[in-house]
Design an enzyme around this catalytic site. Structure first.
Site, PDB file in Angstrom:
ATOM      1  N   LYS A 176       2.588   2.472  -5.063  1.00 43.52           N
ATOM      2  CA  LYS A 176       3.293   2.169  -6.299  1.00 43.52           C
ATOM      3  C   LYS A 176       2.512   2.586  -7.547  1.00 43.52           C
ATOM      4  CE  LYS A 176       4.461  -1.908  -7.868  1.00 43.52           C
ATOM      5  NZ  LYS A 176       4.827  -3.318  -7.894  1.00 43.52           N
ATOM      6  N   SER A 177       1.241   2.185  -7.597  1.00 47.37           N
ATOM      7  CA  SER A 177       0.462   2.475  -8.803  1.00 47.37           C
ATOM      8  C   SER A 177       0.304   3.974  -8.994  1.00 47.37           C
ATOM      9  CB  SER A 177      -0.928   1.841  -8.720  1.00 47.37           C
ATOM     10  OG  SER A 177      -0.802   0.496  -8.426  1.00 47.37           O
ATOM     11  N   ASP A 230       2.631  14.307   1.890  1.00 47.42           N
ATOM     12  CA  ASP A 230       1.495  15.191   2.214  1.00 47.42           C
ATOM     13  C   ASP A 230       0.761  14.701   3.462  1.00 47.42           C
ATOM     14  OD1 ASP A 230       1.037  13.055   0.331  1.00 47.42           O
ATOM     15  OD2 ASP A 230      -1.056  13.686   0.212  1.00 47.42           O
ATOM     16  N   PRO A 282       2.357  -7.902 -11.123  1.00 49.19           N
ATOM     17  CA  PRO A 282       1.020  -7.711 -10.587  1.00 49.19           C
ATOM     18  C   PRO A 282       0.955  -7.752  -9.060  1.00 49.19           C
ATOM     19  CG  PRO A 282       1.097  -9.560 -12.132  1.00 49.19           C
ATOM     20  CD  PRO A 282       2.475  -9.043 -12.004  1.00 49.19           C
ATOM     21  N   GLY A 283       1.742  -8.565  -8.421  1.00 47.64           N
ATOM     22  CA  GLY A 283       1.630  -8.634  -6.965  1.00 47.64           C
ATOM     23  C   GLY A 283       2.952  -8.969  -6.321  1.00 47.64           C
ATOM     24  N   HIS A 284       2.894  -9.010  -5.025  1.00 50.93           N
ATOM     25  CA  HIS A 284       4.113  -9.244  -4.259  1.00 50.93           C
ATOM     26  C   HIS A 284       4.763 -10.574  -4.627  1.00 50.93           C
ATOM     27  CE1 HIS A 284       6.858  -9.317  -0.988  1.00 50.93           C
ATOM     28  NE2 HIS A 284       6.296 -10.385  -0.454  1.00 50.93           N
ATOM     29  N   LYS A 310      51.545 -41.225   4.084  1.00 55.00           N
ATOM     30  CA  LYS A 310      50.850 -41.923   2.987  1.00 55.00           C
ATOM     31  C   LYS A 310      51.782 -42.853   2.219  1.00 55.00           C
ATOM     32  CE  LYS A 310      49.841 -38.102   0.851  1.00 55.00           C
ATOM     33  NZ  LYS A 310      50.484 -37.161   1.762  1.00 55.00           N
ATOM     34  N   ASP A 351       0.800  -1.233   0.000  1.00 52.23           N
ATOM     35  CA  ASP A 351       0.000   0.000   0.000  1.00 52.23           C
ATOM     36  C   ASP A 351       0.829   1.277   0.000  1.00 52.23           C
ATOM     37  OD1 ASP A 351      -2.334  -1.485   0.103  1.00 52.23           O
ATOM     38  OD2 ASP A 351      -2.100  -1.768   2.274  1.00 52.23           O
ATOM     39  N   SER A 402      45.890 -35.018  -2.425  1.00 49.85           N
ATOM     40  CA  SER A 402      44.515 -34.831  -2.937  1.00 49.85           C
ATOM     41  C   SER A 402      43.653 -34.084  -1.920  1.00 49.85           C
ATOM     42  CB  SER A 402      43.887 -36.171  -3.326  1.00 49.85           C
ATOM     43  OG  SER A 402      44.168 -37.186  -2.398  1.00 49.85           O
TER      44      SER A 402
HETATM   45  S1  ADX Z   1      48.319 -32.732  -4.591  1.00 49.73           S
HETATM   46  O1  ADX Z   1      47.884 -31.666  -3.705  1.00 49.73           O
HETATM   47  O2  ADX Z   1      48.305 -32.326  -5.993  1.00 49.73           O
HETATM   48  O3  ADX Z   1      47.580 -33.975  -4.362  1.00 49.73           O
HETATM   49  P1  ADX Z   1      50.770 -34.234  -4.546  1.00 49.73           P
HETATM   50  O4  ADX Z   1      50.443 -35.313  -3.589  1.00 49.73           O
HETATM   51  O5  ADX Z   1      50.758 -34.526  -6.002  1.00 49.73           O
HETATM   52  O6  ADX Z   1      49.825 -32.968  -4.185  1.00 49.73           O
HETATM   53  O7  ADX Z   1      52.202 -33.656  -4.268  1.00 49.73           O
HETATM   54  C1  ADX Z   1      52.536 -33.254  -3.035  1.00 49.73           C
HETATM   55  C2  ADX Z   1      54.049 -33.333  -2.857  1.00 49.73           C
HETATM   56  O8  ADX Z   1      54.649 -32.229  -3.479  1.00 49.73           O
HETATM   57  C3  ADX Z   1      54.297 -33.238  -1.397  1.00 49.73           C
HETATM   58  O9  ADX Z   1      54.601 -34.516  -0.905  1.00 49.73           O
HETATM   59  C4  ADX Z   1      55.475 -32.341  -1.304  1.00 49.73           C
HETATM   60  O10 ADX Z   1      56.638 -33.113  -1.264  1.00 49.73           O
HETATM   61  C5  ADX Z   1      55.533 -31.580  -2.602  1.00 49.73           C
HETATM   62  N1  ADX Z   1      55.114 -30.169  -2.560  1.00 49.73           N
HETATM   63  C6  ADX Z   1      55.789 -29.164  -3.115  1.00 49.73           C
HETATM   64  N2  ADX Z   1      55.099 -28.019  -2.999  1.00 49.73           N
HETATM   65  C7  ADX Z   1      53.955 -28.307  -2.343  1.00 49.73           C
HETATM   66  C8  ADX Z   1      52.831 -27.532  -1.939  1.00 49.73           C
HETATM   67  N3  ADX Z   1      52.759 -26.245  -2.194  1.00 49.73           N
HETATM   68  N4  ADX Z   1      51.823 -28.154  -1.298  1.00 49.73           N
HETATM   69  C9  ADX Z   1      51.897 -29.466  -1.035  1.00 49.73           C
HETATM   70  N5  ADX Z   1      52.920 -30.237  -1.404  1.00 49.73           N
HETATM   71  C10 ADX Z   1      53.948 -29.682  -2.074  1.00 49.73           C
END
Ligand code: ADX
Length: 636
Positions: free
Chosen positions: A16-17, A144, A88-90, A475, A13, A544
């Protein structure tokens, strides 16, 4: 045409119109004598003339003559033309805004001086911000009714400025007006001598035009593919950029490439539309050819080399960064449907694409009017704005909304109803299906030895054991120990794919940036799956650090039935740093290595690993034993 699209919002209200009627009149858009005519009609009926009815009167009249889009009203100032995107509406307004049916360049927000700021006022302001509309003028209307009081205006301005600050909208212009009496609309008001600021029209003319969409990267989402005679015509609308005859184009998400042979235009009544199936059979549609087409134009495109393209595929200039094919992305959505949580399924649309999607996670949700976080945090309620991760069944092509909004916007359908929409804020393209071979002339060949035959011959099946964890977590030590035991103790074919080793060969072109790490993981995932297919127990030792990249590696194996187990080699970063087997943590701390995982680069630990081995708290033997047990659950 050079026009600015504005949206006028505010509580139901708040006038707008009336404001639109007045704006239309004061910019000289009414045909000669029209106002008098409407005033006379009102008088003869014994009702007061209302500006609010002006537009309705005009629309009704227009509807009888020709059908034009009555939701779009335009007016002119000396500087430029404006189109008012009206709803037309909300509810419709919200729907249009979030679905992109009405994308505005700037907004006017009306507040009733007497009623002051309402929930809806705040909600609208929040939505404008969410939709990226940064040009805003706040009109304090019905001055007003408060005796044109400077202090009332001042206090509303102060209060609302505070509100806006909490959603990071830059300080907008505030103007005191009376739409009914025409104060401060086209010219300066005599009733508010204290006002030295701009009139509405001056404020509008101070808005800047959005950058032209023609200069953005080209996106041509295919709406349909028609076959006339021997020709295949891809029809659709150019959403951004310019497409030219001779352009080399790629299509997402298939990755197919070809070249634009012709660009064709059709008379308006033949613009392909899902509602006109007759087009499919109309072989002799009049058409004109042109050399190029720009954003906003609906065209037909033929290609020099026929490639498989279908509705939903998006063409872009080959070699230039295109939309990203993804099966997982984050979006900021406004939800209008029933509450939902993680796992909710719906149909997602983006331009001409459609895909089954589900909600993978809900990161945050705020109430769009109170701006308070919504609890519980993982449930998306009605009228909330939430940050969610969506997962799609098939790869879709998207852009970040901040780059190209047309292909960065999504609509969510629940049970066939538009229930939400939003903007893509980040894209994870690691989960997209591989884009496929670069040419359509590449076929897959299959082995004449089955996986079962191989397993029978070797005595076990192949599989992938993916060891993820920080540098120095252990690893490789573990992978080598398991490899040795499998080989010597069990007479099994095992092989370690070590990240460091690959970086000396196949992956020597890759660094440690995000996309390089994704590619590193992708390649090793592909190699691992091939070796496992050959019957080997593949032990991958790779930091990874990204969850989605590991998920993609899992997908790469599991899609062909190869067992994949993810082992999180857990070890606190402090312990890894203390071990520092290669002296890299020291270098990273000293700033000699950048983007070092765990120091200045993220590690996303697995959420549901098949196994966790803690190398800080258990012995090597214990960890090896746990992995061996799991391997033997899968390979026989
Ligand atoms: S990943 O992140 O792409 O999976 P990846 O396992 O292949 O990494 O390689 C990591 C290896 O690279 C590590 O074991 C380390 O020795 C080396 N390294 C060199 N620079 C880096 C970095 N900036 N981050 C991590 N690892 C690195």
């Amino acid at each position: 045409m050079d026009y600015l699209k504005i949206v006028i919002v505010g509580h139901v209200d708040h006038g707008k119109s009336t404001f639109i009627g007045r704006l239309f009149n004061d910019t000289g858009m009414l045909p000669e004598g029209k106002l008098e005519q409407l005033q006379n009609i009102a008088e003869s009926r014994g009702v007061p003339f209302e500006w609010a009815n002006l537009m309705d009167g005009l629309k009704a009249e227009r509807d009888q003559n020709i059908t034009i889009d009555t939701a779009q009203i335009w007016f002119k100032t000396q500087k430029r033309t404006y189109v008012i995107i009206d709803a037309p509406g909300h509810k419709e307004f919200l729907k249009n805004m979030v679905t992109g049916a009405a994308q505005a360049d700037a907004a006017l927000l009306l507040i009733d001086a007497k009623e002051r700021i309402q929930e809806q006022t705040k909600r609208h302001a929040y939505l404008l911000r969410m939709l990226g509309i940064r040009q805003l003028v706040v009109l304090v209307n019905k001055m007003d009714s408060v005796e044109y009081s400077e202090s009332v205006f001042g206090s509303i301005k102060e209060e609302f400025t505070k509100n806006l600050a909490s959603f990071e909208v830059g300080a907008p212009t505030f103007i005191p007006i009376s739409a009914r009496n025409g104060d401060n609309i086209a010219g300066k008001s005599n009733n508010m001598g204290w006002w030295t600021g701009a009139s509405v029209l001056q404020a509008l003319d101070a808005f800047t035009m959005p950058p032209s969409r023609e200069h953005l990267p080209m996106r041509f989402p295919v709406q349909d593919v028609y076959r006339f005679d021997h020709r295949r015509i891809l029809v659709g609308r150019v959403e951004s950029g310019t497409i030219r005859v001779g352009d080399k184009v790629s299509f997402m998400p298939s990755g197919k490439e070809s070249e634009v042979k012709t660009i064709e235009r059709y008379p308006l009544e033949f613009i392909p539309n899902e509602d006109i199936p007759s087009l499919l059979t109309g072989a002799s549609i009049p058409r004109k050819q042109s050399e190029f087409a720009v954003a906003g134009e609906s065209i037909g495109v033929t290609l020099t080399e026929q490639v498989f393209v279908e509705r939903g595929h998006v063409a872009y200039n080959a070699g230039v960064s295109g939309p990203r094919a993804t099966k997982e992305f984050k979006a900021r959505i406004f939800w209008m449907g029933r509450p939902f949580g993680v796992g909710k399924k719906f149909v997602m649309k983006s331009v001409t694409q459609e895909a089954d999607a589900y909600v993978k996670s809900v990161h945050s949700a705020v109430d769009s009017s109170s701006l308070e976080p919504v609890l519980p945090a993982d449930i998306v309620q009605k009228n909330t704005v939430s940050e969610v991760t969506l997962s799609t069944k098939i790869p879709v092509s998207l852009d970040l909304a901040k780059n190209i909004v047309e292909t960065g916007r999504i609509v969510l359908m629940d049970g066939g109803i538009v229930s939400g929409g939003g903007l893509v804020t980040s894209i994870d393209d690691s989960l997209a299906a591989p884009s496929g071979p670069k040419s359509s002339n590449i076929d897959l060949s299959s082995s004449r030895v089955t996986r079962e035959e191989r397993a029978y011959s070797v005595g076990h099946k192949g599989m992938v054991v993916w060891l993820t964890g920080l540098s120095g977590s252990g690893k490789s030590t573990l992978a080598r120990a398991v490899e040795r035991d499998l080989f010597y103790c069990y007479n099994q074919q095992a092989y370690v794919l070590d990240g460091d080793n690959f970086r000396h060969g196949l992956n020597s072109d890759l660094g440690f940036g995000r996309s390089d790490r994704f590619e590193n993981i992708r390649r090793i995932g592909e190699v691992a799956s091939v070796m496992a297919d050959a019957g080997i127990i593949v032990l991958v030792s790779l930091i990874s650090p990204y969850r989605s990249a590991r998920d993609a590696a899992r997908h790469c194996c599991e899609k062909t039935g190869i067992p994949f187990i993810e082992v999180w080699v857990e070890c606190p970063v402090e312990v890894c740093e203390k071990r520092d087997p290669k002296g890299l943590y020291k270098k990273a701390r000293a700033g000699d290595i950048k983007e070092f995982t765990g120091i200045d680069d993220p590690y996303e630990c697995p959420r549901h690993p098949n196994l966790i081995v803690n190398t800080a708290g258990s012995t090597l033997e214990e960890c090896v034993c746990n992995i061996l047990c799991l391997v033997h659950e899968h390979v026989y």
